[in-house]
Enzyme design. Sequence first.
Site, short mmCIF file in Angstrom:
data_model
loop_
_atom_site.label_atom_id
_atom_site.label_comp_id
_atom_site.label_asym_id
_atom_site.label_seq_id
_atom_site.Cartn_x
_atom_site.Cartn_y
_atom_site.Cartn_z
N GLU A 32 31.42 -17.02 -5.01
CA GLU A 32 31.83 -16.23 -3.85
C GLU A 32 33.35 -16.26 -3.76
O GLU A 32 33.94 -17.27 -3.40
CB GLU A 32 31.23 -16.77 -2.55
CG GLU A 32 31.69 -15.99 -1.32
CD GLU A 32 31.30 -16.64 -0.01
OE1 GLU A 32 31.80 -16.18 1.05
OE2 GLU A 32 30.52 -17.63 -0.03
N GLY B 115 36.19 -15.44 -1.82
CA GLY B 115 36.74 -15.04 -0.53
C GLY B 115 38.23 -14.79 -0.62
O GLY B 115 38.84 -14.89 -1.68
N ARG C 180 39.64 -18.84 -0.47
CA ARG C 180 38.99 -19.89 -1.26
C ARG C 180 37.90 -19.30 -2.13
O ARG C 180 37.35 -18.24 -1.83
CB ARG C 180 38.36 -20.97 -0.35
CG ARG C 180 39.35 -21.77 0.45
CD ARG C 180 38.63 -22.82 1.29
NE ARG C 180 38.06 -23.89 0.50
CZ ARG C 180 38.72 -24.96 0.09
NH1 ARG C 180 40.00 -25.10 0.40
NH2 ARG C 180 38.13 -25.89 -0.63
N LEU C 181 37.59 -20.02 -3.19
CA LEU C 181 36.45 -19.70 -4.04
C LEU C 181 35.35 -20.72 -3.78
O LEU C 181 35.61 -21.93 -3.75
CB LEU C 181 36.84 -19.73 -5.52
CG LEU C 181 35.69 -19.45 -6.50
CD1 LEU C 181 35.42 -17.95 -6.57
CD2 LEU C 181 36.00 -20.01 -7.88
N LYS C 182 34.13 -20.24 -3.58
CA LYS C 182 32.96 -21.11 -3.49
C LYS C 182 32.09 -20.87 -4.71
O LYS C 182 32.05 -19.77 -5.25
CB LYS C 182 32.15 -20.84 -2.22
CG LYS C 182 32.85 -21.20 -0.93
CD LYS C 182 31.93 -20.94 0.26
CE LYS C 182 32.60 -21.29 1.58
NZ LYS C 182 31.71 -21.01 2.73
N GLY D 286 32.70 -3.77 1.58
CA GLY D 286 33.00 -5.13 1.14
C GLY D 286 31.74 -5.82 0.63
O GLY D 286 30.75 -5.95 1.35
N SER D 287 31.78 -6.27 -0.61
CA SER D 287 30.58 -6.85 -1.21
C SER D 287 30.13 -8.12 -0.49
O SER D 287 28.94 -8.45 -0.49
CB SER D 287 30.80 -7.13 -2.69
OG SER D 287 31.93 -7.97 -2.88
N ASP D 288 31.07 -8.84 0.13
CA ASP D 288 30.67 -10.03 0.88
C ASP D 288 29.77 -9.66 2.06
O ASP D 288 28.79 -10.37 2.35
CB ASP D 288 31.89 -10.82 1.35
CG ASP D 288 32.84 -10.00 2.21
OD1 ASP D 288 32.82 -8.74 2.13
OD2 ASP D 288 33.62 -10.61 2.98
N THR E 122 38.76 -15.10 7.06
CA THR E 122 40.06 -14.49 7.29
C THR E 122 39.92 -13.32 8.26
O THR E 122 40.75 -13.10 9.13
CB THR E 122 40.66 -14.02 5.96
OG1 THR E 122 40.73 -15.14 5.06
CG2 THR E 122 42.06 -13.47 6.17
#
EC number: 6.3.4.15
Length: 592
Positions: free
Chosen positions: A344, A346, A349-351, A433-435, A458
Amino acid sequence: MTVLKPSHWRVLAELADGLPQHVSQLAREADMKPQQLNGFWQQMPAHIRGLLRQHDGYWRLVRPLAVFDAEGLRDLGERSGFQTALKHECASSNDEILELARIAPDKAHKTICVTHLQSKGRGRQGRKWSHRLGECLMFSFGWAFDRPQYELGSLSPVAALACRRALGCLGLETQIKWPNDLVVGRDKLGGILIETVRAGGKTVAVVGIGINFVLPKEVENAASVQSLFQTASRRGNADAAVLLETLLAELGAVLEQYAEEGFAPFLNEYETANRDHGKAVLLLRDGETVCEGTVKGVDGRGVLHLETAEGEQTVVSGEISLRPDNRSVSVPKRPDSERFLLLEGGNSRLKWAWVENGTFATVGSAPYRDLSPLGAEWAEKADGNVRIVGCAVCGESKKAQVKEQLARKIEWLPSSAQALGIRNHYRHPEEHGSDRWFNALGSRRFSRNACVVVSCGTAVTVDALTDDGHYLGGTIMPGFHLMKESLAVRTANLNRPAGKRYPFPTTTGNAVASGMMDAVCGSIMMMHGRLKEKNGAGKPVDVIITGGGAAKVAEALPPAFLAENTVRVADNLVIHGLLNLIAAEGGESEHA
């Protein structure tokens, strides 16, 4: 570089230690009335403006800065046996001392030039030293030796060792990357550049030192004194003046001994401090690997000794860069069943999550400035059966950083018109947005009812999903940090210390905190009301909240709303969405 006036520098120096200062004192430094200070402050650089907090007539910065005043610096230098010069802005502090050394080598000895901004600051191999005002402690000083230049090859590691000692005196643990970088693991804390001038029968070494005082926002793989100070659980904040005085004391003592005895007395200590001693490394020139081997040590000339396939080799610093050789990490074998690494990406940050047999095995995260934990996990856990699937809103440059850590193709999945029986009503799914899309897909892990899907990051997104699988779209608003930052930067009087949420706030700080939370909660309740009306009377509408502020938002919703509706906090909702999708590809699906 800046348009700051002397009055700006005086006020910054007063506030630099992070302690509260009364506006009357600051007004005297600025030579103006206290009521004029807010307008005056708006002339500061943007990254400085947002640090200010005001309370009951006192101003303070939320973090200290490496900013000095000439008088305080002079007193500090006298205590350490150095003459001082303060340049708020200059081309290069090294150039200032080099020029003095050419004209008067005796005067250059133990003269230090501290600067706040450099337009042509440089490091080894001609690299530009990047920094913003207050982030970095930068200074150069001269030291005259009764030796020819070729006998000073070990001066660079000795200077690094002195700096490491000074940091140790403050309780900060660091290492050295040969020849002279100060590091914390793979993160760089500081660097040293040494240039020499032969004049008057002496060799004047000009030692330039740059140490990250606070974490530089625009520099990847960086460490800072302030972050180390907090990690070491030291009370209060690091103080730039204390740091500089400690550095000068150790540099003075070490160089006095070095001038008399050379590098030999320091060899064992340097070996202990050397991050890569006994480890496999690569040596690079202009980005290309020219040698690889295992570090054996450093000799009395500061020369690096490597054990290579061709035998022992020696390396002088020159234009060579050293990097750990991570290729030698052994990769354990895994079962033949397909495994997944889900990502993921973001904004900040990256998860990631390792998935085996349809469940999360390991979940991790890291800021983009240091994705080495991801690379380390990949080296440890990956095999030929791992498939990497991700969702990203972070932009192409950060996606490229992720790719550097993973030696395999990444399938970045966009939003789609339909998936898992859910129809996407976004007008242009390719712009969605894919998220947000994978949050909606992931919400089916927690609810089969109609639901409002909230992501607190964010930005705060509030989306609507019907019980019969229609994603209706939703709203986007600034996240808590962006709301606070916009008030701090765009208003004259709302840059206040963070307050608390109250039903009826009676202070400005509390009013800001309450207003931001009310905005988010109000947006959720508005969307919930609209979806409930569309969904039909008597049918439930749940709320699923994810992201860093999810728990606080859930707690802030009105008790009556919480009593009448199901509100769940769900971690890693995007990753659940990715997992649901790939499970469906294999004939399985996660259900609530």
